[in-house]
Scaffold this motif. Structure first.
Motif, PDB file in Angstrom:
ATOM      1  N   LEU A   1      47.493  36.573  33.818  1.00  0.00           N
ATOM      2  CA  LEU A   1      47.799  37.998  33.745  1.00  0.00           C
ATOM      3  C   LEU A   1      47.921  38.436  32.288  1.00  0.00           C
ATOM      4  O   LEU A   1      47.364  39.460  31.887  1.00  0.00           O
TER       5      LEU A   1
ATOM      6  N   ASN B   1      53.436  47.287  35.495  1.00  0.00           N
ATOM      7  CA  ASN B   1      52.611  48.128  36.363  1.00  0.00           C
ATOM      8  C   ASN B   1      52.635  49.582  35.897  1.00  0.00           C
ATOM      9  O   ASN B   1      51.639  50.290  36.002  1.00  0.00           O
TER      10      ASN B   1
ATOM     11  N   GLN C   1      46.390  41.130  39.950  1.00  0.00           N
ATOM     12  CA  GLN C   1      47.501  42.019  40.280  1.00  0.00           C
ATOM     13  C   GLN C   1      47.915  41.817  41.739  1.00  0.00           C
ATOM     14  O   GLN C   1      49.104  41.790  42.057  1.00  0.00           O
TER      15      GLN C   1
END
Length: 188
Positions: A54, A103, A122
């Motif tokens: 990520l 987010n 995600q």
């Protein structure tokens, strides 16, 4: 043999059986708490294995958002180096807040939101958060059953002899239950 001696032996044997049954129930409940905590650790490990992917993906699109990446890395190492359950849980809760705030930042980058790899990553992080949440609920249920077992009569007598202590529930403080302010989180 005298009838009173036989009655006394039968009562003694019955009491011994009851003590063994209660002791075994306490052990089962205590092991369930440990197993539930182990599940949380597994999911946390899995989450932290996903975080470098990520971070690399986000870094590709958001070079100027280095504070977030540094905070994620710092919290990840805090969890890995935590020496007890409370420290791991606290660092994990902070990580949940940072990921939630991430987010919010991502909303400002439509090209990142549209990237297939990022969408998949995600989704995996979101799924992992759901699994961690479920594992926390299972842990709290196990802790509640264990605490009930050692606090209710007559189990509390055996638990007292065993020196069993009440386990703590995983709780998210009220201050952490409000909307995440990423700027405040990163500047603290």
């Amino acid at each position: 043999m005298n009838t009173s001696i036989i009655v006394l032996l039968v009562l003694s044997a019955l009491m011994a059986i009851i003590v063994v049954i209660i002791n075994n129930k306490i052990i089962v409940k205590k092991n369930q708490v440990a197993q539930a905590y182990g599940s949380i650790e597994i999911y946390l490990k899995k989450r932290f294995d996903l975080l470098p992917n990520l971070a690399a993906m986000v870094k590709k699109y958001m070079e100027h958002e280095k504070e977030i990446l540094l905070k994620v890395t710092e919290l990840r190492s805090q969890v890995e180096s935590a020496s007890d359950e409370k420290e791991k849980i606290e660092a994990s809760n902070q990580m949940t807040k940072v990921l939630g705030g991430l987010n919010i930042v991502i909303e400002n980058y439509p090209e990142l939101k549209a990237d297939k790899q990022f969408l998949h990553l995600q989704y995996e992080v979101s799924e992992m958060e759901d699994q961690i949440s479920a594992a926390r609920r299972a842990y709290n249920a196990s802790v509640t059953r264990y605490n009930n077992q050692i606090q209710l009569f007559p189990s509390n007598l055996i638990a007292g002899i065993r020196k069993d202590e009440k386990e703590l529930l995983l709780e998210i403080p009220k201050s952490d239950q409000k909307e995440v302010n990423l700027n405040q989180l990163l500047n603290s």
